[in-house]
Design an enzyme around this catalytic site. Sequence first.
Site, PDB file in Angstrom:
ATOM      1  N   ASP A 406       0.753  -1.123  -0.120  1.00 46.70           N
ATOM      2  CA  ASP A 406      -0.128  -0.084   0.154  1.00 46.70           C
ATOM      3  C   ASP A 406       1.028   1.286   0.010  1.00 46.70           C
ATOM      4  O   ASP A 406       2.008   1.322   0.204  1.00 46.70           O
ATOM      5  CB  ASP A 406      -0.752   0.034   1.314  1.00 46.70           C
ATOM      6  N   GLU A 409       2.805   4.722  -4.050  1.00 45.95           N
ATOM      7  CA  GLU A 409       2.666   5.781  -5.408  1.00 45.95           C
ATOM      8  C   GLU A 409       3.906   6.424  -5.272  1.00 45.95           C
ATOM      9  O   GLU A 409       4.338   6.926  -6.327  1.00 45.95           O
ATOM     10  CB  GLU A 409       1.571   6.842  -5.165  1.00 45.95           C
ATOM     11  N   ASP A 483      -8.898   3.443  -2.517  1.00 49.03           N
ATOM     12  CA  ASP A 483     -10.113   3.508  -1.527  1.00 49.03           C
ATOM     13  C   ASP A 483     -11.156   4.191  -2.066  1.00 49.03           C
ATOM     14  O   ASP A 483     -11.698   5.215  -2.359  1.00 49.03           O
ATOM     15  CB  ASP A 483      -9.489   4.702  -0.581  1.00 49.03           C
TER      16      ASP A 483
END
Length: 792
Positions: A406, A409, A483
Amino acid sequence: MEDTSFAILPENKKHGSKVNYQSLGTVKSYNIENNAVVFQCDNGYVSILFYRDDIVRIIMNHKGRPSYQSSFAVVGEREQIKPHITEGEKELRVASEKLTLVIKRDQVSISIFDHHKKLLVKDDHVGMGFNDKNEVICYKQMDAEDHFYGFGEKTSFLDKRGEKMTMWNTDVYAPHNPEIDSLYQSIPYFMTVRNGKAHGIYFDNTFKTVFDMKTSDDTYSFSAEGGQLDYYVFAGPSPKEVVAQFSELTGKMPLPPKWALGYHQSRYSYETEEEVRDVVNTFKEKDIPLDAIYLDLHYMNGYRVFTFDEGRFPNPKKLLHDLKNQGVRVVPIVDPGVKVDPEYNIYQEGVRNDQFCKYIEGDIYTGDVWPGESAFPDFTNSEVRRWWGKNHQFYSDLGIEGIWNDMNEPAVFNETKTMDIKVMHDNDGDPKTHRELHNLYGLLMGEATYEGMKNHLKGNRPFLLTRAGFAGVQRYAAVWTGDNRSFWEHLQMAIPMCMNLGISGVPFCGPDVGGFAHDSNGQLLARWTQFGTFTPFFRNHSELNSIHQEPWMFGEKYEAVVKKYIQERYVWLPYLYTLFQEASVTGEPVMRPLVLEYPNDKNTFNLSDQFLIGADVLVAPITTPDTYHRVVYLPEGNWVNYWTEVKLEGGKHHLVQAALDILPIFVKEGSILTHGTVKSSTEAKETELKVHIYVTDEEKSTFTYYEDDGKSFEYERGSFYQCRFEAKLEKNRLDILTHVEHDEYQPEWKNAVFVIHGIVEDLEVFVNGNVQNNSKRLADNKLEVKLGRNEF
Ligand code: MIG
């Protein structure tokens, strides 16, 4: 400020992208080096080279000779294809067997034709150009019949004509809506479908890129903030071939372990060992299948990766062991941020061995994430990737086989949401800024994690789930779409998003079932779980502050529906697994938009609320509340309602009923499907294979079933089972044939049941030439024939 009217002050008007662009000018000369044709122009160079007969690479460099270095996304080997060159007065032709490029000499522009002399792509306006900020752009003509698909993970509808999309990996907690086009994945690639034929373009540029299929009616463009204009054109001609060509270039998904295809339960967070055991035990008590449970942030000691909080999880090894005995795997979250803490071994090692991202001046970059101030491994160095991979022994030693990446990015809690773009990546000795390599961070972390886990698991297949990625992410990880929220709109949006991910080379994807943020409810969870039964990745996940959404949270009525569809997943697994195996070889997605199979049918071009699983199963989820019917479009052919056996004619829209416990599913007449039985998890034995035959007298039906141990890499050495089932109906005689094409692996099931749908009167069934007298007639015009596998 972006959120107030300040954003639209007159002074803030953004300049049109065409401002200041200039083209390459005229061709002055050309030469051939290593089978690439290099054109020297007034203002730079263009190089054209064939990767294969049906894939051409074009590189424009306005500063100097083109560099042939590709990004980390490209793994396809270039074939040495000699270009055929024809010189004309006004133009030059460069051709392979399948593609011809016509290059205009005066104002350089390129037109590409297929071997039927049909125009695929043609430069427009300035063609290829650049501006004084070193941005590069390519304009192409847009045909009135062009429809665009792919672009990775995007909001909005299936067909991206009329959209302008930016590729910049971004952590978007909220909102996912049509205005937000940069999400976690960047896949600068798309496929054009025009009059039934398809071609594709992959823009191999890791800077922030923009695809504009919106601003003009007859031109589209793709541009980048820097680097070369370096792109590939795929000849198709079918949509599936385009996906295959793109996957050839950027790699295929390795066959995942079978447990990764089961039902997964997650929550931010199951906070303690006790809670984890409780949840799993409830699944067992309620007899709801489960293959994996996730550990989110709370399992760690102060959010330090590669640690467990000893208070909350006193004995992870025992926990893992016990759950494994219940058929359940554990997947912990691993973020890239390493807590700045001089007493923490990972931080110590990273600093000592120079493994973290740094500014050019030498300071380690730190940013705020869950652990507080954190440093970020510089995954652009292969040494760092090995180090990171090695650290995963911490997990594999405990019995963990799956990892969840997670925040890669990378997400940072600041205004820009990410790392300072001035940070310098070492990039194995070829330093580049974060501005240039940002979009690769998640992909590289994926490589590190997947390869590390693969090493530690000693022959077992690892599973990796990732939020961020770039073209090629499928080589390492499954992708979940981040999300989302417990809104019906987000259930709707997940359908085209996953279909476009599939077109973009990522077959293994899915959204958080039930919705991540906001409170879910029984009806939404039931409908979302129905959809999840058929998304390649099937995980229920929800956020800290939302109400719990485990299958039983909204009362018995909904629990029954949710359970039924989780069970259905296991029934469909032998079909899904075969599709996954095919995807791992061809790149063709498991979950498909109808346009992939029916590119001539305009009803499919922007069909965003139904999809195919493989070629022959059509799924039409209910995505609005209190809705018990919907319109379904069935393409040409006849289709059989999976639940009622009612046959419907294709090429038409139908109104179909869908009570709360019904997900509309249609099977194409003439197809064969393999099913298993309901199981508590993929660990349980498969006792019987069901082979559903939807007979037709129009053509021979065929399906090649694949199976292996579902765990190891032995299949790569030939340990798999493959059987081609065929069925042919003539008058009242149905001939079923079983061709065992490969049997170095012995399936657990010893018997097969052939279920024949849509039977005619007095049907006589023959299997491998032997008449079957023990067939059992079932309701709804079905017939069952049982056979031992030894009779195949
Ligand atoms: O929201 O680790 O998308 O799935 O549960 C902050 C906590 C960070 C974002 C992920 C979500 C995960 C959550 N993470």
